[in-house]
Write an enzyme that holds these catalytic residues in place. Sequence first.
Site, PDB file in Angstrom:
ATOM      1  N   ARG A 281     -17.801   2.216  -2.364  1.00 44.81           N
ATOM      2  CA  ARG A 281     -17.823   0.882  -2.785  1.00 44.81           C
ATOM      3  C   ARG A 281     -18.692   0.201  -1.924  1.00 44.81           C
ATOM      4  NH1 ARG A 281     -11.390   0.265  -4.343  1.00 44.81           N
ATOM      5  NH2 ARG A 281     -11.495   2.142  -5.792  1.00 44.81           N
ATOM      6  N   ARG A 296     -11.341  -1.130   5.448  1.00 47.57           N
ATOM      7  CA  ARG A 296     -12.199  -1.502   4.369  1.00 47.57           C
ATOM      8  C   ARG A 296     -13.748  -0.997   4.443  1.00 47.57           C
ATOM      9  NH1 ARG A 296     -11.733  -5.585   0.533  1.00 47.57           N
ATOM     10  NH2 ARG A 296     -10.021  -6.515   2.223  1.00 47.57           N
ATOM     11  N   GLU A 368      -2.558  -4.325   0.815  1.00 48.10           N
ATOM     12  CA  GLU A 368      -2.710  -3.480  -0.122  1.00 48.10           C
ATOM     13  C   GLU A 368      -2.849  -2.066   0.604  1.00 48.10           C
ATOM     14  OE1 GLU A 368      -5.426  -4.840  -3.369  1.00 48.10           O
ATOM     15  OE2 GLU A 368      -5.894  -2.679  -4.082  1.00 48.10           O
ATOM     16  N   SER A 371      -2.848   0.597  -5.842  1.00 48.85           N
ATOM     17  CA  SER A 371      -3.042  -0.449  -6.803  1.00 48.85           C
ATOM     18  C   SER A 371      -2.816   0.375  -8.114  1.00 48.85           C
ATOM     19  CB  SER A 371      -4.211  -1.028  -6.739  1.00 48.85           C
ATOM     20  OG  SER A 371      -4.665  -1.786  -8.029  1.00 48.85           O
ATOM     21  N   ARG A 411      -6.830   4.102   4.137  1.00 56.96           N
ATOM     22  CA  ARG A 411      -5.831   3.079   4.208  1.00 56.96           C
ATOM     23  C   ARG A 411      -4.538   3.530   4.749  1.00 56.96           C
ATOM     24  NH1 ARG A 411      -7.136  -2.326   0.803  1.00 56.96           N
ATOM     25  NH2 ARG A 411      -9.287  -2.548   1.524  1.00 56.96           N
TER      26      ARG A 411
END
Length: 459
Positions: A281, A296, A368, A371, A411
């Site tokens: 990403r 991230r 988060e 999801s 994460r």
Amino acid sequence: MWSILYYLRNDPEKLRWSQRVRGESEELVDRAIALDAEWRKLRAEIDSLRHERNVLASKIARAPPAEKGALVEAARALDRKLKEAEERLASVEAERERVLRSIPNVVHESVPPGRSEEDNVPVRFWGRPRVWRGHLEAFLQQVKGHSVEYEVVDWRPMGHADYVEAHGLADTERASKVAGARFYYMLDGLVWLELALVMYALDHLSKKGFQLVIPPYMLRRAPLEGVISFADFEEMIYKIEGEDLYLIATAEHPIAAMHAGETLARDELPLLYAGVSPCFRKEAGAHGRDTKGIFRVHQFTKVEQFVFCTPEESWEWHERLIRNAEELYQGLGIPYRVVNICAGELGVVAAKKYDLEAWFPAQGRYREVVSCSNTTDYQSYRLNIRYAKARGAPAEGYVHTLNSTAIATTRTITAILENFQRPDGVVEVPKVLRKYLEVFDEAPKDYIEPKPAKAPKGS
RNA sequence: GCCGGGGUCGCCUAGCCUGGUCCAGGGCGACGGGUUGCUAACCCGUUGGCCGAGGAGGCCGCCCGGGUUCAAAUCCCGGCCCCGGCGCCA
């Protein structure tokens, strides 16, 4: 029938409402209705012109030579007229398609209204978060209205970013030297942890009937366009130079595209997949946020749940997928909450989305880690995935697709490092992971011990 | 990467050379109905998308995109994919 077209023709008010709660333009709906009407009118016109032409052409085939010349002349004239009308149709059709496709998925009634993160609605809490005294006020704000058991502590755990660097578990400095910011070399303990987490998630999901899949890590543009919105391209997708190939941002994308163009039999649904893949990403819109550590990053490994099912069943599956993710986090013992994402924060493709937010004691907030979306027929329409009573029978409609994170390794690792860190710096390894670590002599079983960075820093 | 073969309505296949009789034929499967004491066999119909009222009717559809022609599954050009052989490679 594709739900957006259905609502457009039968219940435009619902579409307007959906646009309104998303904070999107309602005029878009009116424009789509007008274009659709015009398109249908032109379509009818052209069909009848083509009919004339077909009649004429077959007459020519049977005509005696003497009459052919005149008939061909007439056909030529008709053709010119047709060509003109076809050009008009083509432009209206392209515009209609563009407008229809720019309408985001229709929001489900149970989605809370709102524009920002504050409007997301926590639906349940789990676990007993450890709260540093300095975060207490902020914590109470985040659990307002729910009764949540918690423990106040006087020491503040080290943030994962500092922790991994200080203890030689990751090296983001050297990674940035060779690849840039938001990359990492993950080392020793974290490598074992990552592999164990992947095994744990796959083990859990395979027992629930999910088929395991390692998908292609690259996709062509056409299938990718079926699964993400145009805006997502710029924001998160890496392109392979000189080729029509893009690195996947999640296993959701290749799995969704897997059955493109197929009509699935009712009795083979639901199709349950658990995909594992690296995710690439760009994080284009995230300048300055979470710049340190591995929370991230441009690349991470994720186990993803993906479901193809009939429209009648999709809302039930949405609940099940979030429950599966919860079970994984409960197994690990990480406190979390589930939030119902408000309409304004929903992605374009989702009709409803739950996030599972883990408690991060060093940061004093829920963040988060999972999801879980029901994308209804948004993807299946674009990818042309339908269902029928049996293979080969006429299609009854478009399937619904859903996706949910099971475990996103980086994460989850950060959550483990912060939640199970002791004052002496030792991190306790969740018990459920033990059996996936036990087979390796060198893997940590119960604790990840703090230690000085292995190699001296700096270049 | 090179040479050869090929992509047809769920699957298999005919048609392509020699453009119109193809609104694409056949087999298998599926669905509906009929016959039969039941099953099997057999018979009939349906089985891509779109417009239209889920009617009548019509249009489109033969891997994708262009072109030639009054007319293209069929001819021409470009692309993608699959199979076989050679090369290269873990």
